[in-house]
Design a protein around this motif. Sequence first.
Motif, PDB file in Angstrom:
ATOM      1  N   CYS A  53      21.863 110.057  93.979  1.00  2.29           N
ATOM      2  CA  CYS A  53      21.918 108.965  93.944  1.00  2.29           C
ATOM      3  C   CYS A  53      20.569 108.532  92.357  1.00  2.29           C
ATOM      4  O   CYS A  53      20.896 107.895  91.182  1.00  2.29           O
ATOM      5  N   VAL A  54      19.589 108.305  93.077  1.00  3.08           N
ATOM      6  CA  VAL A  54      18.163 108.616  91.966  1.00  3.08           C
ATOM      7  C   VAL A  54      18.410 109.382  90.903  1.00  3.08           C
ATOM      8  O   VAL A  54      17.714 108.868  89.708  1.00  3.08           O
ATOM      9  N   TYR A  55      18.527 110.877  91.175  1.00  4.20           N
ATOM     10  CA  TYR A  55      18.777 111.977  90.324  1.00  4.20           C
ATOM     11  C   TYR A  55      19.896 111.218  88.796  1.00  4.20           C
ATOM     12  O   TYR A  55      18.834 111.505  87.675  1.00  4.20           O
ATOM     13  N   ILE A  56      20.573 111.293  89.056  1.00  6.01           N
ATOM     14  CA  ILE A  56      21.757 110.519  88.810  1.00  6.01           C
ATOM     15  C   ILE A  56      21.164 109.169  88.000  1.00  6.01           C
ATOM     16  O   ILE A  56      21.438 108.916  87.094  1.00  6.01           O
ATOM     17  N   ALA A  57      20.245 108.532  88.278  1.00  4.17           N
ATOM     18  CA  ALA A  57      20.292 107.412  87.616  1.00  4.17           C
ATOM     19  C   ALA A  57      19.109 108.002  86.684  1.00  4.17           C
ATOM     20  O   ALA A  57      18.617 107.238  86.292  1.00  4.17           O
ATOM     21  N   ILE A  58      18.024 108.938  87.378  1.00  6.69           N
ATOM     22  CA  ILE A  58      17.084 108.911  86.748  1.00  6.69           C
ATOM     23  C   ILE A  58      17.479 109.524  85.254  1.00  6.69           C
ATOM     24  O   ILE A  58      17.036 109.647  83.869  1.00  6.69           O
ATOM     25  N   GLN A  59      18.264 110.428  85.596  1.00 10.39           N
ATOM     26  CA  GLN A  59      19.223 111.079  84.365  1.00 10.39           C
ATOM     27  C   GLN A  59      19.745 110.573  83.040  1.00 10.39           C
ATOM     28  O   GLN A  59      19.507 110.980  82.156  1.00 10.39           O
ATOM     29  N   ALA A  60      20.536 109.532  83.626  1.00  6.29           N
ATOM     30  CA  ALA A  60      20.999 108.678  82.963  1.00  6.29           C
ATOM     31  C   ALA A  60      19.811 107.379  82.166  1.00  6.29           C
ATOM     32  O   ALA A  60      20.683 106.340  81.344  1.00  6.29           O
ATOM     33  N   LYS A  61      18.809 106.984  82.994  1.00  2.00           N
ATOM     34  CA  LYS A  61      17.629 106.476  82.481  1.00  2.00           C
ATOM     35  C   LYS A  61      17.814 104.931  82.897  1.00  2.00           C
ATOM     36  O   LYS A  61      17.709 104.086  81.937  1.00  2.00           O
ATOM     37  N   PHE A  62      18.188 104.737  84.123  1.00  3.04           N
ATOM     38  CA  PHE A  62      18.701 103.484  85.011  1.00  3.04           C
ATOM     39  C   PHE A  62      17.378 103.418  86.111  1.00  3.04           C
ATOM     40  O   PHE A  62      17.681 103.791  86.657  1.00  3.04           O
ATOM     41  N   PHE A  63      16.536 103.113  85.713  1.00  2.72           N
ATOM     42  CA  PHE A  63      15.502 103.414  86.312  1.00  2.72           C
ATOM     43  C   PHE A  63      15.256 102.187  87.476  1.00  2.72           C
ATOM     44  O   PHE A  63      15.415 102.331  88.179  1.00  2.72           O
ATOM     45  N   LEU A  64      15.982 100.909  86.927  1.00  2.00           N
ATOM     46  CA  LEU A  64      15.880 100.078  87.875  1.00  2.00           C
ATOM     47  C   LEU A  64      16.678  99.923  89.464  1.00  2.00           C
ATOM     48  O   LEU A  64      16.439  99.472  90.501  1.00  2.00           O
ATOM     49  N   ILE A  65      17.789 100.934  88.867  1.00  2.00           N
ATOM     50  CA  ILE A  65      18.168 101.001  89.682  1.00  2.00           C
ATOM     51  C   ILE A  65      17.733 102.087  90.939  1.00  2.00           C
ATOM     52  O   ILE A  65      17.645 102.664  92.123  1.00  2.00           O
ATOM     53  N   ALA A  66      16.937 103.774  90.588  1.00  2.00           N
ATOM     54  CA  ALA A  66      16.377 104.323  90.978  1.00  2.00           C
ATOM     55  C   ALA A  66      15.088 103.574  91.970  1.00  2.00           C
ATOM     56  O   ALA A  66      15.023 103.817  92.887  1.00  2.00           O
ATOM     57  N   PHE A  67      14.543 102.802  91.144  1.00  3.85           N
ATOM     58  CA  PHE A  67      13.772 102.138  91.711  1.00  3.85           C
ATOM     59  C   PHE A  67      13.710 101.464  92.798  1.00  3.85           C
ATOM     60  O   PHE A  67      13.962 101.157  94.196  1.00  3.85           O
ATOM     61  N   VAL A  68      15.437 100.211  93.040  1.00  6.97           N
ATOM     62  CA  VAL A  68      15.443  99.508  94.050  1.00  6.97           C
ATOM     63  C   VAL A  68      16.014 100.651  95.279  1.00  6.97           C
ATOM     64  O   VAL A  68      16.384 100.161  95.827  1.00  6.97           O
ATOM     65  N   ASP A  69      16.844 101.716  94.614  1.00  2.99           N
ATOM     66  CA  ASP A  69      17.851 102.589  95.859  1.00  2.99           C
ATOM     67  C   ASP A  69      16.044 103.124  96.667  1.00  2.99           C
ATOM     68  O   ASP A  69      16.055 103.057  97.817  1.00  2.99           O
ATOM     69  N   LEU A  70      15.074 103.430  96.158  1.00  3.18           N
ATOM     70  CA  LEU A  70      13.917 103.679  96.850  1.00  3.18           C
ATOM     71  C   LEU A  70      12.965 102.910  97.432  1.00  3.18           C
ATOM     72  O   LEU A  70      12.585 103.271  98.787  1.00  3.18           O
ATOM     73  N   PHE A  71      13.287 101.957  97.049  1.00  7.15           N
ATOM     74  CA  PHE A  71      12.913 100.688  97.010  1.00  7.15           C
ATOM     75  C   PHE A  71      13.273 100.127  98.686  1.00  7.15           C
ATOM     76  O   PHE A  71      12.705 100.213  99.872  1.00  7.15           O
TER      77      PHE A  71
END
Length: 91
Positions: A53-71
């Motif tokens: 999920c984080v990899y796909i979010a970063i690839q799609a430039k959805f950095f907020l989603i990647a940040f929320v997942d990691l947080f």
Amino acid sequence: MKNLWIRYTALIKSKLAPSSDKEVTGVRFWQDQLFVTFLVYCLPVSLIALLPCVYIAIQAKFFLIAFVDLFVFTFLLGITFTGKLTLPRKK
């Protein structure tokens, strides 16, 4: 690998041990056991979903989603491994 799993489960169980001096019996004991078992399996299994999920979010430039997942995952780890909270508070 088996030795690593045994050490991991022992670490989780030591961090989630009931803090009261008296023995917990009855339904409360089984609720605590179920919660501990849930967290033992939840953390490694959640990585299966977290990493793609984080990899796909970063690839799609959805950095907020990647940040929320990691947080949220980091928050779950922090709550699990902190020694300042009692088991009922962690639930």
